[in-house]
Write a protein that holds these residues in place. Structure first.
Motif, PDB file in Angstrom:
ATOM      1  N   ARG A   6       2.193   0.516  14.133  1.00 23.11           N
ATOM      2  CA  ARG A   6       2.678  -0.792  13.868  1.00 23.11           C
ATOM      3  C   ARG A   6       2.350  -2.105  14.234  1.00 23.11           C
ATOM      4  N   LEU A   7       1.896  -2.873  13.766  1.00 24.92           N
ATOM      5  CA  LEU A   7       1.634  -4.340  14.334  1.00 24.92           C
ATOM      6  C   LEU A   7       2.642  -5.274  13.475  1.00 24.92           C
ATOM      7  N   VAL A   8       3.037  -6.439  14.408  1.00 23.43           N
ATOM      8  CA  VAL A   8       3.817  -7.744  13.678  1.00 23.43           C
ATOM      9  C   VAL A   8       3.136  -8.089  12.491  1.00 23.43           C
ATOM     10  N   ARG A   9       3.987  -8.176  11.508  1.00 25.01           N
ATOM     11  CA  ARG A   9       3.661  -8.453  10.347  1.00 25.01           C
ATOM     12  C   ARG A   9       2.402  -9.646  10.197  1.00 25.01           C
ATOM     13  N   PRO A  10       2.420 -10.625  10.720  1.00 21.55           N
ATOM     14  CA  PRO A  10       1.139 -11.481  10.711  1.00 21.55           C
ATOM     15  C   PRO A  10      -0.021 -10.944  11.194  1.00 21.55           C
ATOM     16  N   LEU A  11       0.084 -10.367  12.192  1.00 19.48           N
ATOM     17  CA  LEU A  11      -1.054  -9.473  12.718  1.00 19.48           C
ATOM     18  C   LEU A  11      -1.513  -8.343  11.992  1.00 19.48           C
ATOM     19  N   TYR A  12      -0.761  -7.651  11.436  1.00 19.07           N
ATOM     20  CA  TYR A  12      -1.227  -6.419  10.603  1.00 19.07           C
ATOM     21  C   TYR A  12      -1.810  -7.059   9.406  1.00 19.07           C
ATOM     22  N   GLU A  13      -1.321  -7.992   8.768  1.00 21.33           N
ATOM     23  CA  GLU A  13      -1.797  -8.885   7.609  1.00 21.33           C
ATOM     24  C   GLU A  13      -3.374  -9.094   7.886  1.00 21.33           C
ATOM     25  N   ALA A  14      -3.480  -9.945   8.916  1.00 23.78           N
ATOM     26  CA  ALA A  14      -4.630 -10.433   9.334  1.00 23.78           C
ATOM     27  C   ALA A  14      -5.817  -9.133   9.647  1.00 23.78           C
ATOM     28  N   VAL A  15      -5.585  -8.004  10.359  1.00 22.48           N
ATOM     29  CA  VAL A  15      -6.219  -6.781  10.151  1.00 22.48           C
ATOM     30  C   VAL A  15      -6.520  -6.308   8.970  1.00 22.48           C
ATOM     31  N   ARG A  16      -5.551  -6.202   8.287  1.00 22.77           N
ATOM     32  CA  ARG A  16      -5.723  -5.711   6.889  1.00 22.77           C
ATOM     33  C   ARG A  16      -6.656  -6.599   5.926  1.00 22.77           C
ATOM     34  N   ASP A  17      -6.452  -7.822   5.961  1.00 28.68           N
ATOM     35  CA  ASP A  17      -7.403  -8.703   5.295  1.00 28.68           C
ATOM     36  C   ASP A  17      -8.930  -8.407   5.987  1.00 28.68           C
ATOM     37  N   GLU A  18      -8.866  -8.668   7.000  1.00 27.95           N
ATOM     38  CA  GLU A  18     -10.560  -8.223   7.582  1.00 27.95           C
ATOM     39  C   GLU A  18     -10.983  -7.183   7.156  1.00 27.95           C
ATOM     40  N   PHE A  19     -10.022  -5.858   7.362  1.00 25.86           N
ATOM     41  CA  PHE A  19     -10.857  -4.599   6.922  1.00 25.86           C
ATOM     42  C   PHE A  19     -11.096  -4.553   5.335  1.00 25.86           C
ATOM     43  N   ARG A  20     -10.247  -5.094   4.562  1.00 24.44           N
ATOM     44  CA  ARG A  20     -10.441  -5.286   3.278  1.00 24.44           C
ATOM     45  C   ARG A  20     -11.754  -6.218   2.975  1.00 24.44           C
ATOM     46  N   ARG A  21     -11.926  -7.183   3.670  1.00 28.80           N
ATOM     47  CA  ARG A  21     -13.127  -7.981   3.399  1.00 28.80           C
ATOM     48  C   ARG A  21     -14.491  -7.318   3.861  1.00 28.80           C
ATOM     49  N   GLN A  22     -14.352  -6.588   5.033  1.00 29.52           N
ATOM     50  CA  GLN A  22     -15.547  -5.774   5.278  1.00 29.52           C
ATOM     51  C   GLN A  22     -16.014  -4.447   4.446  1.00 29.52           C
ATOM     52  N   VAL A  23     -14.960  -3.942   4.010  1.00 29.65           N
ATOM     53  CA  VAL A  23     -15.121  -2.845   2.958  1.00 29.65           C
ATOM     54  C   VAL A  23     -15.775  -3.163   1.813  1.00 29.65           C
ATOM     55  N   GLY A  24     -15.682  -4.287   1.316  1.00 31.22           N
ATOM     56  CA  GLY A  24     -16.168  -4.842   0.225  1.00 31.22           C
ATOM     57  C   GLY A  24     -15.400  -4.902  -0.920  1.00 31.22           C
ATOM     58  N   ALA A  25     -16.002  -5.338  -2.288  1.00 31.46           N
ATOM     59  CA  ALA A  25     -15.342  -5.283  -3.313  1.00 31.46           C
ATOM     60  C   ALA A  25     -14.949  -4.268  -4.058  1.00 31.46           C
ATOM     61  N   GLU A  70     -11.550  -1.575  -5.763  1.00 28.56           N
ATOM     62  CA  GLU A  70     -10.144  -1.759  -6.202  1.00 28.56           C
ATOM     63  C   GLU A  70      -9.344  -1.139  -5.075  1.00 28.56           C
ATOM     64  N   TRP A  71      -8.253  -2.128  -4.836  1.00 29.66           N
ATOM     65  CA  TRP A  71      -7.173  -1.701  -3.727  1.00 29.66           C
ATOM     66  C   TRP A  71      -5.816  -0.989  -4.414  1.00 29.66           C
ATOM     67  N   SER A  72      -5.214  -0.036  -3.875  1.00 30.12           N
ATOM     68  CA  SER A  72      -4.112   0.338  -4.453  1.00 30.12           C
ATOM     69  C   SER A  72      -3.136   0.739  -3.140  1.00 30.12           C
ATOM     70  N   THR A  73      -2.141   1.270  -3.661  1.00 29.36           N
ATOM     71  CA  THR A  73      -1.064   1.728  -2.662  1.00 29.36           C
ATOM     72  C   THR A  73      -0.502   2.961  -2.733  1.00 29.36           C
ATOM     73  N   LEU A  74      -0.248   3.783  -1.905  1.00 29.72           N
ATOM     74  CA  LEU A  74      -0.010   5.161  -1.959  1.00 29.72           C
ATOM     75  C   LEU A  74       0.695   5.601  -0.892  1.00 29.72           C
ATOM     76  N   GLY A  75       1.983   6.204  -1.066  1.00 26.04           N
ATOM     77  CA  GLY A  75       2.726   6.725   0.033  1.00 26.04           C
ATOM     78  C   GLY A  75       3.295   5.721   1.078  1.00 26.04           C
ATOM     79  N   GLY A  76       3.430   4.512   0.706  1.00 33.25           N
ATOM     80  CA  GLY A  76       3.681   3.381   1.932  1.00 33.25           C
ATOM     81  C   GLY A  76       2.737   2.567   2.303  1.00 33.25           C
ATOM     82  N   TYR A  77       1.479   3.120   2.084  1.00 34.02           N
ATOM     83  CA  TYR A  77       0.132   2.458   2.607  1.00 34.02           C
ATOM     84  C   TYR A  77      -0.359   1.449   1.477  1.00 34.02           C
ATOM     85  N   ASP A  78      -0.666   0.222   1.866  1.00 34.47           N
ATOM     86  CA  ASP A  78      -0.898  -0.787   0.991  1.00 34.47           C
ATOM     87  C   ASP A  78      -2.421  -1.250   0.886  1.00 34.47           C
ATOM     88  N   THR A  79      -3.191  -0.263   1.731  1.00 39.60           N
ATOM     89  CA  THR A  79      -4.845  -0.604   1.769  1.00 39.60           C
ATOM     90  C   THR A  79      -5.412   0.705   1.330  1.00 39.60           C
TER      91      THR A  79
END
Length: 406
Positions: free
Chosen positions: A292-311, A313-322
């Motif tokens: 668990r990361l403080v929300r703004p830190l998690y969102e920054a990590v998540r957004d960079e992870f999404r950017r590098q994975v590429g285009a 279709e993102w979905s949510t599953l079991g409480g995970y948003d990426t």
């Protein structure tokens, strides 16, 4: 998606070393569901993380001496013996709890399991509880949706070939509320407070222990707990162990940044700051499932992870948003935790979890809840798997080293 039984990882003791001052032993960890995908079980376990973090927050307002160090998720247990002669118990392993506890014979409302029987032990005795509680009446503990009454006691604790006479623990007498998530046979506290195993065995193990949690991909799913200076990794890189008086049971470290791939995530200093006044900072915890990361830190990590994975279709599953359709793990970027003096590189097995029903992978991290724990980063057990975690409470250091935990 099929619902699987909650995942429990069991440690069976291996008597590799005889009892001696500053001795060392390996305690192996065996996974009981080696033929199953971890996604459903991790998701079920991680659902308890909110309660786990609520427990961690209670340490900020309830003194350690009150004995409120009760874990919220029992992912790993160790096999131990308590009493004379020893009665075998499976105790949940928890690095954020101090006071150990076991259900005792006659306990009303305890989960169905063989309890500890004080009358069958010749070494059982009442403990001096004045240093732990304000009075020697039964102390009130909480565990998720359950609460229980316990009396402070002492007896001989046996780990492998070693014996710890006069070990202080709480003998549980009654439980109320929902007890389904409680460890059936109790908990062994490895927290850094004066009732934790490291403090109680200071003369024997010098305040040093390490553990290695097995990967879900390991065929045997076994790892080890190691007590004492002997046998610990000699070349392991370490970071300073910090002490937060607001939450004195927890193992704080200085997280200085996070990288995704080759990109350092931009993080405001306050997202990482260690603050004794508020309890903010980063801890290493064996009882929380996903980091668990403080929300703004998690969102920054998540957004960079999404950017590098590429285009994709993102979905949510079991409480995970990426979550995304799995191409190959090799296409996912590596996540690196930067600590003061060292880095911890997380391979894909420590970064992603996979669905057993569909070819979907999810980033195995989440934001800290929007409560008192919103300021706390927690390095959890999924990110620690196949890593030797060394904790030295005397030299005040925490070490991490890659290791196959078999």
């Amino acid at each position: 998606m099929a619902t699987l039984t909650p995942l429990f990882l069991f440690l069976s003791l291996l008597p590799l070393f005889s009892s001696a001052s500053a001795s060392s032993k390996d305690i192996s960890i065996l996974h009981l569901h080696s033929n199953r995908s971890p996604f459903d079980t991790i998701t079920a376990m991680a659902a308890n993380d909110e309660a786990r973090l609520s427990y961690l927050s209670s340490l900020a307002v309830i003194p350690v001496a009150s004995g409120q160090q009760i874990t919220q998720t029992a992912n790993y247990v160790l096999r131990a013996k308590l009493g004379s002669p020893g009665q075998q118990l499976l105790l949940a392993l928890d690095t954020s709890s101090d006071l150990s506890w076991v259900p005792c014979a006659g306990c009303a409302g305890c989960p169905a399991a063989t309890p500890f029987t004080p009358s069958a032990s010749s070494s059982f005795a009442s403990a001096d509880c004045t240093a732990i509680a304000a009075a020697c009446a039964p102390i009130n503990q909480t565990y998720g949706s359950a609460s229980f009454l316990a009396t402070i006691s002492k007896d001989t604790l046996s780990l492998a070939n070693d014996s710890i006479p006069g070990f202080t623990f709480a003998c549980v007498n009654s439980v109320s509320g929902v007890n389904s998530a409680m460890p059936k046979q109790g908990l062994l506290g490895l927290g850094r407070g004066f009732n934790g195993l490291p403090a109680q065995t200071q003369a024997q193990y010098s305040g040093v222990f390490s553990y290695c949690l097995p990967s879900f991909k390991s065929y045997y799913f076994s790892g080890s707990l190691r007590l004492g200076k002997t046998g610990q990794p000699k070349s392991i890189r370490t970071t300073p162990l910090l002490k937060n008086p607001r939450r004195p049971s927890l193992y704080y470290v200085n997280l200085t940044g996070i990288s995704v791939g080759k990109t350092a995530v931009k993080a405001a200093p306050e997202w990482l700051a260690f603050d004794p006044a508020s309890g903010a900072g980063t801890i290493v915890d064996s009882g929380t499932v996903i980091t668990r990361l403080v929300r703004p830190l998690y969102e920054a990590v998540r957004d960079e992870f999404r950017r590098q994975v590429g285009a994709v279709e993102w979905s949510t599953l079991g409480g995970y948003d990426t979550c995304f359709a799995t191409p190959t793990e090799k296409e996912s970027p590596t996540v690196v935790f930067h600590f003061e003096g060292m880095d911890l590189v997380l391979p894909a097995e420590n970064t992603l979890i996979h669905s057993s029903a569909t070819p979907i992978a999810c980033l195995a991290m989440a934001a800290s809840p929007d409560n008192v724990n919103s300021v706390l980063n927690v390095i959890a057990n999924l990110q620690q798997q196949n890593v030797r975690v060394l904790i030295d409470t005397v030299a005040n250091r925490v070490g991490f080293a890659r290791e196959l935990c078999n």
